[in-house]
Design an enzyme around this catalytic site. Structure first.
Site, short mmCIF file in Angstrom:
data_model
loop_
_atom_site.label_atom_id
_atom_site.label_comp_id
_atom_site.label_asym_id
_atom_site.label_seq_id
_atom_site.Cartn_x
_atom_site.Cartn_y
_atom_site.Cartn_z
N PHE A 57 0.86 -1.18 0.00
CA PHE A 57 0.00 0.00 0.00
C PHE A 57 0.90 1.24 0.00
CE2 PHE A 57 -2.81 3.22 1.83
CZ PHE A 57 -3.85 3.12 0.93
N ASP B 161 2.33 -4.70 8.46
CA ASP B 161 1.12 -3.89 8.41
C ASP B 161 -0.07 -4.85 8.31
OD1 ASP B 161 -1.08 -2.33 7.78
OD2 ASP B 161 0.01 -1.03 6.39
N TYR C 186 -10.55 0.68 11.03
CA TYR C 186 -11.77 1.10 10.34
C TYR C 186 -12.17 0.20 9.19
CZ TYR C 186 -8.57 3.74 7.20
OH TYR C 186 -7.57 4.12 6.35
N LYS C 187 -11.41 -0.85 8.96
CA LYS C 187 -11.76 -1.80 7.91
C LYS C 187 -12.52 -2.97 8.54
CE LYS C 187 -7.72 -0.42 5.17
NZ LYS C 187 -8.37 0.08 3.95
N ARG D 27 -12.34 -4.87 -6.44
CA ARG D 27 -12.14 -5.54 -5.14
C ARG D 27 -13.48 -5.83 -4.49
NH1 ARG D 27 -8.16 -2.37 -1.14
NH2 ARG D 27 -9.98 -1.01 -1.05
#
Lengths: 412, 412
Positions: free
Chosen positions: B127, B199, B224-225, B373
């Site tokens: 990312f 990560d 938050y995912k 996705r």
């Protein structure tokens, strides 16, 4: 001066109607808005909308449709006039400590060509996290930076010399309420080849700030004190246009990228203030910052300052006359221009006296050593509040109605 | 396989009742919990309580009485079991980017005695903010660190050598859903004298993570995912006990001080995980993180993983059989152990097809290049959702019902 005189001043106060826009519990005189600002009434509905509608229903789309991604910039533009900055120069993001790290790093970068300038000058009495962040940054750079702590305001000039890269000051001191002369110190630093980093934690929303006019180089500040953004609400950073092109800082996250959604594997900072951004922001806490700014938009800092000085002058006068004979010592400047929007008195049992005040509904706070802090927030503090707070203080002191063995907890 | 088969699987699904603890809008099949998790029903009431009572009524006292100051540690202890960490090793704080900076700095500090190790190895497909933060940190250190980008998973081993200080990897790739073998890569790094920084943005709450068992050195991640903490909710950082004493990082703010309320002018890190803290946290956004963790506390990662693999396998099978003939290409590993909890397909018009899906209530997202996705979140995604999503995808593709000129916005 009588309580009726105070009521008369409240009746004539043009800011008095704004108190209705804050929710304050009954029976409380809140003199701690310098630590955590009171809650704007609108904040609850705003948070409910973000949580129930933007997050709960629109879900991921809200990054676009609710403007979440733009929020740091949009709030920065709204905050800018309160600190004498222009649109496009402020973002609301991260914590004050993290923003200070960025600002200091950016300041050192501006000075990178001057290898002989290896000192960050600040005050020993600065808020500790400011000193710690400077120590943290300088300790990591192998060039051998150091932080020089100055003991007295009058020694700052001597401490800024040919070895100085940055003069880092908090505009209004968190303990004493002393307000620096930003224009004079910025000019001094500039003449001596240093750049300035100003922390406005106790200034933004408290006193008129004119960053551009006064020649400051960088600034950071807090939204959860006088700006009433909510507990721990994201902070702000100001980088004036003249420094933006050379503003480079190591917290180079994707929100500061020129094209964050291209997902390129090399960092390229965006133009403008966006390069002070780093990662994804806490949207609910961030969104509520706007509710405080909405109240400020209904007045101006000149009106706020006029009432602030009237409140703090009244408090000083009343304490010194009505509590005369008690070992209280004013540590806040009497000169209005050198004062923020708080008043601090020392008392040998300052912590215990403050606990007694809090027990009777007068919420101030305590800071080592022996300092009782009282914050005056013109948007929701009345002249009668000042009268009543002093009456309660006098009663506590006259009757010695405080527990010298009271235990301390954490207060931020 | 028919839709009725999917309904039967839902009827037998032990996690199905947990869907009732999330508020999802009617008519939506939400396959984007890998980007922004759905809203736990409890989050609204929790935020209301923090705003109206803790902030509005108790005001400054809530730093003590509501445990605001302890929240990063308390939430960290609750999150720890989901990632194979112990209590006292995790704090929830700041953004993932900022925490990655701390973790990388801490990792470089651990390696400081090895002057020849000047490389941070990571993947080009990581990312971007992870790469940017590594570039930002290394660019600021005069020692001449560099970031080495590896193009293929199978080349990672060769890239970690005597010059390598840190191997920094995202456990589950954000685009492809590829899951690294944490144990093997941690062992490889250790054998070659490097330390690992993981990560867990797409792992925490998505797949079982065993940081301690697998020999990881440092980790960060996102709430938050898959953890459903709310938009931009504060992230987390893990520093295992064995590294805590030598964990030094430059964002040394007052929340990481051994005695923050002594207001001493020199930084002294506290013992334990607290030294990963920096400044004051956004309390409303932070408090809501607990609502997501409360749902996880009702099940375990083994049950979540079992359903996750069933959902992603079903989605792959259905797309490949029912949409056969369309130019869809699976970029997510077929091997379960190498897969996270998302499935990505490329399509030449991936962005336009995704917009059409969103228009019909199937919310996934798009990432360059050409990748659609789909995130599968066992807490609130049903087998019937999978069936219906594929039926809509098939219809869009069969009828070419998408606008190839659709414009892109920002999505995080």
């Amino acid at each position: 001066m009588t309580r009726d005189d105070c009521l008369a001043r409240d009746a004539a106060d043009p800011l008095a109607p704004l108190r209705g826009q804050f929710d304050l519990p009954p029976g409380v005189i809140y003199l701690d808005g310098n630590s955590l600002g009171a809650r704007p009434r609108a904040a609850l509905a705003r948070a409910q909308n973000v949580i129930a509608r933007e997050w709960g229903i629109d879900l991921i789309k809200s990054w676009n449709t609710a403007g979440w991604f733009e929020l740091p910039r949009r709030l920065g533009d709204r905050l800018a006039p309160l600190i004498g900055a222009a649109a496009g120069e402020v973002v609301v993001t991260d914590s004050t400590s993290v923003n200070l790290f960025k600002a200091l790093a950016g300041a050192l970068h501006v000075q990178a060509a001057h290898a002989e300038r290896k000192v960050i000058v600040t005050e020993r009495s600065n808020f500790p996290t400011d000193i710690y962040m400077a120590q943290g940054l300088s300790g990591w750079l192998e060039r051998g930076y150091q932080v020089r702590l100055v003991d007295r305001v009058e020694d700052i000039a001597d401490a800024v010399g040919p070895d100085t890269a940055v003069l880092m000051l908090t505009h209004v001191n968190y303990r004493t309420g002393y307000q620096h002369d930003m224009a004079a110190l910025s000019a001094l630093a500039r003449e001596r080849g240093a750049v300035t980093v100003w922390d406005l934690a106790h200034s933004a929303g408290a006193v008129p700030v004119a960053l551009a006019r006064d020649g400051a180089d960088f600034a950071v500040g807090c939204t959860y004190k006088y700006l009433n953004g909510g507990p721990g609400a994201p902070a702000f950073i100001w980088v004036p246009r003249r420094h933006q092109a050379q503003f480079v800082q190591p917290l180079s996250g994707w929100w500061g990228h020129a094209a964050p959604f291209d997902m390129a594997p090399h960092f390229a900072p965006c133009d403008g203030i966006g390069r002070a951004l780093c990662g994804t922001q806490p949207i609910v806490s961030l969104a509520m910052v706007e509710c405080g700014l909405d109240v400020f938009a209904q007045t101006d800092m000149a009106a706020i300052r006029a009432k602030s000085l009237a409140l703090t002058s009244l408090f000083i006068d009343l304490v010194e006359t009505r509590c005369a004979g008690h070992p209280l010592e004013l540590v806040t400047p009497r000169e209005p221009a050198r004062r923020g929007s708080q008043v601090s008195f020392t008392h040998p049992h300052g912590f215990a006296v403050m606990q007694a005040l809090i027990g009777r509904g007068v919420i101030g706070d305590y800071r080592e050593p022996a300092i009782m802090r009282f914050g005056f927030t013109p948007l929701y503090t009345s002249f009668a509040d000042v009268w009543d707070a002093v009456a309660i203080l006098k009663d506590i002191l006259d009757r010695e109605d405080y527990d010298v063995a009271a235990r301390r907890g954490v207060v931020t």
